[in-house]
Motif scaffolding. Sequence first.
Motif, PDB file in Angstrom:
ATOM      1  N   SER A  78       0.834  -1.207   0.000  1.00  0.00           N
ATOM      2  CA  SER A  78       0.000   0.000   0.000  1.00  0.00           C
ATOM      3  C   SER A  78       0.866   1.254   0.000  1.00  0.00           C
ATOM      4  O   SER A  78       0.554   2.238  -0.686  1.00  0.00           O
ATOM      5  CB  SER A  78      -0.930  -0.012   1.209  1.00  0.00           C
ATOM      6  OG  SER A  78      -0.213  -0.369   2.383  1.00  0.00           O
ATOM      7  N   HIS A  82      -3.797  -2.243   6.366  1.00  0.00           N
ATOM      8  CA  HIS A  82      -5.218  -1.952   6.587  1.00  0.00           C
ATOM      9  C   HIS A  82      -5.930  -1.949   5.243  1.00  0.00           C
ATOM     10  O   HIS A  82      -5.284  -1.768   4.201  1.00  0.00           O
ATOM     11  CB  HIS A  82      -5.390  -0.559   7.213  1.00  0.00           C
ATOM     12  CG  HIS A  82      -4.963  -0.478   8.646  1.00  0.00           C
ATOM     13  ND1 HIS A  82      -5.754  -0.890   9.691  1.00  0.00           N
ATOM     14  CD2 HIS A  82      -3.820  -0.020   9.205  1.00  0.00           C
ATOM     15  CE1 HIS A  82      -5.123  -0.690  10.840  1.00  0.00           C
ATOM     16  NE2 HIS A  82      -3.945  -0.169  10.575  1.00  0.00           N
ATOM     17  N   VAL A  83      -7.246  -2.072   5.278  1.00  0.00           N
ATOM     18  CA  VAL A  83      -7.983  -1.926   4.012  1.00  0.00           C
ATOM     19  C   VAL A  83      -7.882  -0.482   3.512  1.00  0.00           C
ATOM     20  O   VAL A  83      -8.175  -0.213   2.345  1.00  0.00           O
ATOM     21  CB  VAL A  83      -9.471  -2.350   4.133  1.00  0.00           C
ATOM     22  CG1 VAL A  83      -9.600  -3.855   4.304  1.00  0.00           C
ATOM     23  CG2 VAL A  83     -10.185  -1.606   5.244  1.00  0.00           C
ATOM     24  N   HIS A  84      -7.456   0.431   4.399  1.00  0.00           N
ATOM     25  CA  HIS A  84      -7.194   1.813   3.983  1.00  0.00           C
ATOM     26  C   HIS A  84      -5.703   2.121   4.054  1.00  0.00           C
ATOM     27  O   HIS A  84      -5.307   3.267   4.307  1.00  0.00           O
ATOM     28  CB  HIS A  84      -8.003   2.795   4.824  1.00  0.00           C
ATOM     29  CG  HIS A  84      -7.949   2.523   6.307  1.00  0.00           C
ATOM     30  ND1 HIS A  84      -6.877   2.863   7.084  1.00  0.00           N
ATOM     31  CD2 HIS A  84      -8.835   1.907   7.115  1.00  0.00           C
ATOM     32  CE1 HIS A  84      -7.102   2.479   8.335  1.00  0.00           C
ATOM     33  NE2 HIS A  84      -8.282   1.888   8.383  1.00  0.00           N
ATOM     34  N   GLY A  85      -4.869   1.103   3.857  1.00  0.00           N
ATOM     35  CA  GLY A  85      -3.420   1.303   3.928  1.00  0.00           C
ATOM     36  C   GLY A  85      -2.930   2.316   2.899  1.00  0.00           C
ATOM     37  O   GLY A  85      -2.086   3.166   3.201  1.00  0.00           O
ATOM     38  N   THR A  86      -3.443   2.238   1.676  1.00  0.00           N
ATOM     39  CA  THR A  86      -3.010   3.191   0.643  1.00  0.00           C
ATOM     40  C   THR A  86      -3.446   4.603   1.028  1.00  0.00           C
ATOM     41  O   THR A  86      -2.685   5.567   0.873  1.00  0.00           O
ATOM     42  CB  THR A  86      -3.593   2.790  -0.728  1.00  0.00           C
ATOM     43  OG1 THR A  86      -3.160   1.451  -1.031  1.00  0.00           O
ATOM     44  CG2 THR A  86      -3.114   3.712  -1.834  1.00  0.00           C
ATOM     45  N   ASP A  87      -4.655   4.733   1.567  1.00  0.00           N
ATOM     46  CA  ASP A  87      -5.124   6.058   2.001  1.00  0.00           C
ATOM     47  C   ASP A  87      -4.261   6.605   3.136  1.00  0.00           C
ATOM     48  O   ASP A  87      -3.954   7.802   3.179  1.00  0.00           O
ATOM     49  CB  ASP A  87      -6.585   5.982   2.455  1.00  0.00           C
ATOM     50  CG  ASP A  87      -7.541   5.936   1.275  1.00  0.00           C
ATOM     51  OD1 ASP A  87      -7.136   6.345   0.170  1.00  0.00           O
ATOM     52  OD2 ASP A  87      -8.684   5.490   1.454  1.00  0.00           O
ATOM     53  N   ASP A 129      -7.043  -4.089   0.889  1.00  0.00           N
ATOM     54  CA  ASP A 129      -7.019  -2.704   0.422  1.00  0.00           C
ATOM     55  C   ASP A 129      -7.285  -2.751  -1.083  1.00  0.00           C
ATOM     56  O   ASP A 129      -6.632  -3.534  -1.794  1.00  0.00           O
ATOM     57  CB  ASP A 129      -5.628  -2.132   0.723  1.00  0.00           C
ATOM     58  CG  ASP A 129      -5.381  -0.777   0.094  1.00  0.00           C
ATOM     59  OD1 ASP A 129      -5.159   0.168   0.846  1.00  0.00           O
ATOM     60  OD2 ASP A 129      -5.373  -0.677  -1.150  1.00  0.00           O
ATOM     61  N   GLU A 147      -5.706  -6.957   5.749  1.00  0.00           N
ATOM     62  CA  GLU A 147      -5.843  -6.155   6.976  1.00  0.00           C
ATOM     63  C   GLU A 147      -5.332  -6.938   8.194  1.00  0.00           C
ATOM     64  O   GLU A 147      -6.110  -7.372   9.046  1.00  0.00           O
ATOM     65  CB  GLU A 147      -7.298  -5.743   7.175  1.00  0.00           C
ATOM     66  CG  GLU A 147      -7.459  -4.721   8.275  1.00  0.00           C
ATOM     67  CD  GLU A 147      -8.648  -3.812   8.075  1.00  0.00           C
ATOM     68  OE1 GLU A 147      -8.455  -2.593   7.976  1.00  0.00           O
ATOM     69  OE2 GLU A 147      -9.783  -4.309   8.008  1.00  0.00           O
TER      70      GLU A 147
END
Length: 701
Positions: A157, A316-321, A683, A690
């Motif tokens: 990510s 995290h599923v928002h690792g790139t964010d 992600d 995650e």
Amino acid sequence: AQHVPDKKVDSVCPYCGVGCQLTYNVKDNKILYVEGRDGPANHGRLCVKGRYGFDYAHHPHRLTKPLIRRAGVPKTGDFVMDPDRVMDVFREATWEEALELAGGKLKAIRDTHGRKALAGFGSAKGSNEEAYLFQKLVRTGFGTNNVDHCTRLCHASSVVALLEGIGSGAVSNPVMDVTKADVVIIIGANPTVNHPVAATWMKNAARAGTKLVILDPRRSELARFAHRYLQFKPDTDVALLNAMMHVIVSEGLVDQAFIANRTSGYEELRKNVEGYSPEAMAPICGIDADTIREVARLYATSKASMILWGMGVSQHVHGTDNARCLIALALMTGQIGREGTGLHPLRGQNNVQGASDAGLIPMMYPDYQHVSSPEARARFEQAWKLAPGTLDEKPGLTVVEVMDAIHHGDIRGMYVMGENPAMSDPDANHARDALAALDHLVVQDIFLTETAYLADVILPASAFAEKTGTFTNTDRLVQLGRQALNPPGDARQDLWIIQEIAKRLDLRWDYGHVSEVFDEMRRTMPSIAGITWERMERDDAVTYPCPNEGDPGQSVVFVDDFPRPTGRARFVPADVIPAAERPDTEYPLVLITGRQLEHWHTGSMTRRAAVLDALEPDPVALVHPLDLDAMGGRPGDLVTIESRRGKVSLYARADESSPRGAVFVPFCYYEAAINRLTNAALDPFAKIPEFKYCAIRVTLG
Ligand code: SF4
């Protein structure tokens, strides 16, 4: 004189991405002891793994003969460590028989079911040359881009966000730049445990006046040296980081000239963070608004601020964010492109940077040339002497996607070199069932890992100290690891084994010395074109980018422009996305997984190193003492941890660094394989799972 070495061999540490240089002291093909060398990343220092984690190479569990699964023995995911029972499952074979079966069956699957019915996992434990040759084998012999390795589980990510935002997936500044920074933010990382020698430079910097700001749901030992420690709630990174950016924008602390001259997309980012005031985000992330303001001002207004991060950000599923926010922080304040500034995702494995650079990923050829680019394909078809149109233009499947594709019957054969997905993949029961369902699994490793236990053919490979090759550390430093030992029994060098498999897939390769592979890499990878093998042998370490032989290597990058088509970096806004699985009444606690100081990844090496195993012999769960009290338990009690996907039993350890309601478990213990519990939710941009958040319950006993 039995303890006096008969030779000293300079090499590098096989474990973390810090890349400490060391010397093996060898007698009679045995390492007696290890000393630190004066390398650029360690200056003589070593941590406990580097100093004492070498004798796994001599362990009696080493694979010394090729093994073939006995006919009719079922593949089950319940791994048996007892070496005496191994021969009930496998029989010894000659290299010729094992290679004919391994390569011949991969070829038969390709020819019968098509090239996409095959996949390969390489390893960040291997050298750059092994990674390069392995991905070349999968792309040209299998005919697919289904090739990946543990970067997918680690910093995928971060790399997606960095490539998108600043055009390069590697760090902008070396770790040692913390000593030149006025402010250092360390978020989602525990360097004392995972990058111990790097942590010593961070502590030195703090003692010399650098203000360390630690942002982490788990209180690391480094927090003792911190100017500010913010224990934000797990899973709320974007809320906290957007609130910091809101402060910087609303108080006019942005670097207008840098934004105007070197970036694009600022307006969109500015509008997005308007809705993230510290007051609105404080109850979400658990940090009061005044502290968020103070830390944001500190970072934005110092002469030189640097950000380092680890898996707490990326997994995290928002690792790139999460990583997009860190990049935006650096860009809006102009804290990049100078010494003591920039962005540094701390690489985990000693060659995860190099393996990714060498193309061991499903969407990129070496040097991050995208497989969908006609120009890149043409370049590699020419370099690899292939007919035009040979290479597949579609990105391949990633690690977790490969497991799903096996369950769907789309992938039938795999070649795994040095990876242990039966332990390292999320929802490991699902992964083990997938590996067991393959028509043909070839595993190349030094031990009978949990993955090898499911194999049809096992090829005994060489340990780190038994081969020569280059390895790229977290600082983009390419370093030479030298062979100190001969492999035991009939174990062979990995480069030889890859080539023998390649032969059975009709590839006509003839690499002799490892330097011939490195030379080919230089011809296809502009970033290392200036690093000759002679230079590696002479200097031991050269930083890339190093485009020409006269170039000293560039440790700080993005000084003038960013390697994007416009030369400008790009802001990418992010919004809060919750974890894929939240606690509820049935599973009220949160599981966080990671590593511990004494053990490495899935434990196959360090649990066979005598000192390290003696220090941490048993699987433990780190539980906040108040949570342990609440469940009526005491330190040392056996506890069972369950998620919707599986359960394990292990010993409770009271640990005040874990936040209340969260349990931390290392993933190295096969007898309590915690990844049986983790969530395979991905992600959407990087396909990283995650690992840092799923719902569990804990019971005594
Ligand atoms: Fe090895 Fe990393 Fe320890 Fe250095 S800090 S000795 S590279 S594990």
